[in-house]
Write an enzyme that holds these catalytic residues in place. Sequence first.
Site, PDB file in Angstrom:
ATOM      1  N   GLY A 152      31.856  20.119  16.621  1.00 35.05           N
ATOM      2  CA  GLY A 152      32.077  21.064  15.528  1.00 35.05           C
ATOM      3  C   GLY A 152      30.864  21.899  15.209  1.00 35.05           C
ATOM      4  O   GLY A 152      29.747  21.605  15.622  1.00 35.05           O
ATOM      5  N   ALA A 153      31.124  22.975  14.463  1.00 32.82           N
ATOM      6  CA  ALA A 153      30.058  23.822  13.930  1.00 32.82           C
ATOM      7  C   ALA A 153      29.779  23.385  12.496  1.00 32.82           C
ATOM      8  O   ALA A 153      30.692  23.039  11.742  1.00 32.82           O
ATOM      9  CB  ALA A 153      30.481  25.282  13.962  1.00 32.82           C
TER      10      ALA A 153
ATOM     11  N   ASP B 236      24.669   6.271  19.800  1.00 32.75           N
ATOM     12  CA  ASP B 236      23.975   7.435  20.356  1.00 32.75           C
ATOM     13  C   ASP B 236      22.754   7.775  19.511  1.00 32.75           C
ATOM     14  O   ASP B 236      22.538   8.932  19.146  1.00 32.75           O
ATOM     15  CB  ASP B 236      24.928   8.632  20.429  1.00 32.75           C
ATOM     16  CG  ASP B 236      24.401   9.738  21.364  1.00 32.75           C
ATOM     17  OD1 ASP B 236      23.525   9.429  22.204  1.00 32.75           O
ATOM     18  OD2 ASP B 236      24.866  10.882  21.249  1.00 32.75           O
TER      19      ASP B 236
END
Length: 849
Positions: A89-90, A253
């Site tokens: 996403g932005a 992550d």
Amino acid sequence: MTERSAQSRARVEALVEKALQLQEDGVPFSIDELCADAPEYAKFVAAALGAQHEIDAWASGGRGSDPLDGRVLGGRYRLEGVIGAGAMGAVYRAYDPQLKRAVAVKVLQPHLFGADDAERRFLRETEILATLDHPHVVAVFDRGATGDGRLFSVMELVRGAPLSTILDALAERVTAHGWDALSKLDWLEEIVRRGVAEDPALGSPRRSAASGETTALAVGLVDDGYYRLCARWAAQLAEGLAAAHAAGVYHRDVKPSNVFIHVDGRALLLDFGVAARRDDATLTRGDTTLGTPKYMPPEQARGRGEPGPKLDLYSLGATLYHMLAARAPYEGEVAAVLTALQREEPPRLDKLHPAVPVDLQAVVECAMAREPNRRYADAAAMAADLRAFLEHRPVQARRRGPMARAVARLRRSRVAHVVSLAVVLTAVSLGVPAWIEARSATRRVAAAEIWRSLPPTLTLGEQPVVTDAGRRDALGARLDRMVELAPERPLPRSIRAAFRFDHGDLGGAAADYAELARRAGPFAAALAQRYEEVAVSGSANALRLDALPEPAGDADLIVAGHLALRQLAYDRAVDLLEPASRGDLMARELWLLAELVDALARRDTSELQALYDQALLVEGAYAAPSTRTRHVMGTAMVAQRRFAEAVEPLEGLIELAPDSYPTLVNLGTAYRRLGDLGAACEVLERALQLRPDSTKAATTLAKVLATRGEYDAALRAAQRIPEAGPDGWRCREAQGYVEMMRSVALLAREQDTVAVDAATTSLEHFKAAIALGYDTRVMRMNVAACQSLIDGDHGRLCVTLCELLADDPFNAVHLQNLARRLPAQLSADGFRSLRRFLAALARAVEEPR
């Protein structure tokens, strides 16, 4: 959405995510390279990345207009420009008029709208973050959907700079000014201050500075100094992870780009896009390969680590390593990083920068231990050690005894690359004084260096005597030195005894077995008696190996397992060596060889892959390859027809043991299948120099030369194979292959009469090979091809060529003839054969070449 559509969307999403990760890591790539295995998705990936570049342009004030900029989402949040973007996403800066505060709004990327998996991951990240209320985890306030249905989430607007930006600047300053750059930290404060000053949501830079929000960071820098600041940030991140783990959430992550340094001095964890809950249905072993290789633990890179706290702890340790060393633990392209991750330790911190505090080095080593059970018990324990460092108390991680320090010194020596961890652990369990163990460990390490470069099948199976006197004497001298360095190890002495016996030194073999009898058990004692009898008689043929007692103890099992391998009793070798191999890496390598034969006989691809992985683990314990691990890996890949993947381990084996005959043959086969015929000829000629009577090397060389069109030379190679004996069929089969290739080449040049003569000769050879017992499907197809050539039945010839190409898709001669002779109308048999060949070709071109 159909299942196929969902799979396609998932594939595009994965390719886009990989592209963004490569961009982040600074690795150049092209769309064609990225989509080499799936070219049909290239245009979709390009479109998605095009959208990404447009977002980047909006964020940097470049050309283009963002259709979402200025819109109000959820009737409440007014978007004020893009501040970042990722694969999912932005992220927009936004204003919440109800609570009168600036927030961040993450909107699902346009190309992922309607992708079920992407939407589920997006929603899951929001839900996970909403369950975590911790000062060092970014907070989520709300979520919703745009008018056209695109998902968005509302989060805390963090002000400052990503840790990755700080570390990039650190690397540049260290390169330019050396480690003295850390004496003044104004550059670091400036990076964080710049992030606030450039934030329009906060107003002008003057307002940002006047707000006092940089004061906390500035004071922290003055009070702490760089290393203590790193420890403080790492402790905060560990505390954030501890809270996540307590809630049953694993990040998976952790890396610098997913850490943000807030203007108030806090470190925050961001981007839980690949995080998972403890009870997630998708939380499987196969899902653990998510993450970033440079900060990924070895077991996660192999897809074998159970998702849990240990994975996050390693990644946090790797991130702290990067902070302290101004570089990631492993560097290079993704493939190189993954390879190094399995085989090498990262450079020691004190070698990169001696000023790193010893306690912080110990924390990093504990968090990044290769074996998960040697890492911190949980994130809270790691946080406690970092807090202890900050409070000038000793850390638990660095409490190492004299033995551990002795081994650490060995690891820094030249021969340390082959240290056997099992030997060290055995010595510790026996309570040997450290100074004695350090001396004996040095000798065993030197013995292991000899062991790892011995020919992999020396003294095993049908391995013949070494006829070259110079090579034989050199091997004998190396075996003598290995036994001298590690006299207590059973396997070196057992191998030397067998080598002596094979080369006529019956007295030397008896002496070795007598020493083994003194150190091992009843099996070795009985075996020593048999060899003593042979030495007295002077006749090797008098050796009796029946009615031996069952072995007792690991040393006895190793001697018995080695003997079973020599007798080609592979099942028995597996049973004997498996229990002994748990504490002896040399024995484990022999066990791998025995298991390999069994897997090859059963053509069990899953077992072959498992053996490949086991060999990698053994290399990890040695911290270096050995000829046996390379042999297992290369042979396993050849057997699975994954020839491109076989080349690297086989070439590595040749570097260790240039005179390894089986390796040269396997490498020649791999080169042939990959179309590198010149390299195949070279290594097969070397194999024949070592073993002039080798039927396999001569057969393969004949086929390589025939494929190159050198038919007379190929025929001479085939005629080197003796017609008498159990392998007589190989001579006739190889000559038949050469003449068939000559025939189809002549046919391609429209020399039909001469082609028929060659086909007739080929047919005679193939029929003779079948009469000698080599009645296989391929041989029957060869006979059919020759008969078709003789009869001029081109339709039938094409059917047979398709069948042959299904087993050898890159045979250029067969491909040329198939293209020339393919009829306009295919029979049902021809259609089925062509489809089978095309399927085989598709599988073959999927392999990296």
